[in-house]
Design a protein around this motif. Structure first.
Motif, PDB file in Angstrom:
ATOM      1  N   ASN A 105       0.935  -1.339   0.116  1.00 33.23           N
ATOM      2  CA  ASN A 105      -0.107   0.000  -0.061  1.00 33.23           C
ATOM      3  C   ASN A 105       0.860   1.129  -0.090  1.00 33.23           C
ATOM      4  OD1 ASN A 105      -2.301  -1.441   0.060  1.00 33.23           O
ATOM      5  ND2 ASN A 105      -2.783  -1.426   2.335  1.00 33.23           N
ATOM      6  N   THR A 119       1.820   1.715  -3.540  1.00 36.95           N
ATOM      7  CA  THR A 119       0.780   2.082  -4.460  1.00 36.95           C
ATOM      8  C   THR A 119       0.610   3.770  -4.141  1.00 36.95           C
ATOM      9  OG1 THR A 119      -0.242   0.045  -4.012  1.00 36.95           O
ATOM     10  CG2 THR A 119      -1.575   1.912  -4.816  1.00 36.95           C
ATOM     11  N   THR A 120       0.583   4.037  -2.805  1.00 43.19           N
ATOM     12  CA  THR A 120       0.597   5.311  -2.553  1.00 43.19           C
ATOM     13  C   THR A 120       1.639   6.241  -3.199  1.00 43.19           C
ATOM     14  OG1 THR A 120      -0.642   5.033  -0.526  1.00 43.19           O
ATOM     15  CG2 THR A 120       0.336   7.248  -0.566  1.00 43.19           C
ATOM     16  N   ASP A 172       3.736   0.824 -10.234  1.00 42.62           N
ATOM     17  CA  ASP A 172       2.482   0.039 -10.247  1.00 42.62           C
ATOM     18  C   ASP A 172       2.683  -1.396 -10.327  1.00 42.62           C
ATOM     19  OD1 ASP A 172      -0.084  -0.229 -10.937  1.00 42.62           O
ATOM     20  OD2 ASP A 172       0.118  -0.118 -13.013  1.00 42.62           O
ATOM     21  N   ASP A 202       4.219  -2.783  -6.628  1.00 40.83           N
ATOM     22  CA  ASP A 202       3.321  -2.981  -5.425  1.00 40.83           C
ATOM     23  C   ASP A 202       2.777  -4.483  -5.411  1.00 40.83           C
ATOM     24  OD1 ASP A 202       1.441  -2.743  -7.648  1.00 40.83           O
ATOM     25  OD2 ASP A 202       0.537  -1.070  -6.625  1.00 40.83           O
ATOM     26  N   ASP A 210      -5.281  -0.569  -4.612  1.00 41.85           N
ATOM     27  CA  ASP A 210      -4.556  -0.506  -5.859  1.00 41.85           C
ATOM     28  C   ASP A 210      -5.226  -0.209  -7.236  1.00 41.85           C
ATOM     29  OD1 ASP A 210      -2.067  -0.921  -7.410  1.00 41.85           O
ATOM     30  OD2 ASP A 210      -3.007  -2.647  -8.084  1.00 41.85           O
ATOM     31  N   ASP A 231      -4.857   3.555  -9.170  1.00 39.91           N
ATOM     32  CA  ASP A 231      -4.645   3.488 -10.436  1.00 39.91           C
ATOM     33  C   ASP A 231      -5.442   4.214 -11.286  1.00 39.91           C
ATOM     34  OD1 ASP A 231      -2.436   1.624 -10.091  1.00 39.91           O
ATOM     35  OD2 ASP A 231      -3.347  -0.089 -10.858  1.00 39.91           O
TER      36      ASP A 231
END
Length: 218
Positions: free
Chosen positions: A30, A33-34, A76, A79, A97, A101
Motif C-alpha cells: 500500500n 501504491t500510494t 504500479d 506493489d 491498488d 490506479d
C-alpha cells in the motif's frame, strides 16, 4: 506466452532484487501504491505548470512530466510483486491498488488536457479527453463484468500499454523540443490519439466479449 506475459516476466527479473530489498526493510504494497499515485499527481502538476507558468510552449517541462509518469509506472508493477513475494496480499490492498490506479491515470490525463487547453490546442485537448474517456471505460467494463462473475481481460490497450504510450509521448516531446521539421507536441498528440482509438475499441471489445459469455449461460 503472449507478448504482455513475456515483457512482464522480463521486467520482474529486473525488479525482483529491488522488490526483495523492499520486503526486507518492511515496505508495504500500500505504501508503494500510494507513492506511485503521488508521483502521478506530481506529473499532473508539471503539466499544469508547463501550461500556466512556463513561457512559450513549455515542452521541456512536458518531457520531465513524461519521465515522472514512466517512473511512477514502475511502482504500479512493484506493489503487486511485493504483495505476492512478501505474502502481503489482501482484498483491501487489491481494491486500494485499483482505485489509486484509476486516480493516477485520470490525474495524468487531466494535466495533459489542461496543458493543451491553456496553450489553445483545443482539438488536441479533445483527443486527450477521448483518451481519458477510453481509459476509464476499459477499466469500468472489466470491473462491472467481474462483478457479474465474468472474467474480462480481453483487448490490446490495457493500463500498461496506456501508461507507456502516454509517458513516452510526453518524454520524447521534451527530448525533441527543439526540432523544426514539425511541431514536437505532435509526438504527444499521436500517442494520445492511439490511446483514444484503441482504448475505446478495447472497451467495446470487452462489451462484446461479455455479451458472448452471457449468451453461453442462457
Amino acid at each position: 506466452m503472449n507478448y504482455r506475459d513475456y515483457l512482464q516476466q522480463l521486467i520482474y527479473r529486473v525488479i525482483n532484487p529491488l522488490v526483495r530489498g523492499m520486503i526486507k526493510v518492511g515496505i508495504t504494497p500500500n505504501f508503494i501504491t500510494t507513492t506511485g499515485f503521488v508521483l502521478n499527481v506530481v506529473a499532473a502538476a508539471l503539466f499544469v505548470y508547463a501550461g500556466v507558468w512556463v513561457e512559450g510552449d513549455g515542452l521541456a517541462v512536458v518531457g520531465w512530466a513524461g519521465g515522472v509518469v514512466l517512473f511512477a509506472g514502475l511502482f504500479d508493477m512493484m506493489d503487486g510483486r511485493v504483495a505476492r513475494l512478501g505474502n502481503m496480499s489482501s482484498r483491501f490492498g487489491a481494491l486500494y491498488d485499483s482505485v489509486l490506479d484509476r486516480y493516477s491515470e485520470l490525474m495524468t490525463l487531466f494535466g495533459i488536457c489542461y496543458y493543451l487547453s491553456v496553450k489553445d490546442e483545443y482539438i488536441y485537448a479533445v483527443i486527450a479527453y477521448l483518451a481519458l474517456m477510453g481509459s476509464l471505460m476499459v477499466s469500468y467494463v472489466r470491473a462491472r463484468a467481474e462483478g457479474l462473475g465474468i472474467e474480462c481481460k480481453v483487448g490490446f490497450m490495457q493500463r500498461p500499454e496506456r501508461v507507456v504510450l502516454v509517458s513516452l509521448g510526453a518524454l520524447f516531446t521534451g527530448v525533441f523540443k527543439d526540432i523544426t521539421a514539425f511541431n514536437p507536441i505532435l509526438i504527444l498528440v499521436v500517442a494520445l490519439a492511439l490511446v483514444a482509438l484503441f482504448a475505446n475499441i478495447t472497451a467495446f471489445a470487452r462489451i462484446r466479449h461479455c455479451y458472448k459469455e452471457m449468451k453461453k449461460l442462457e
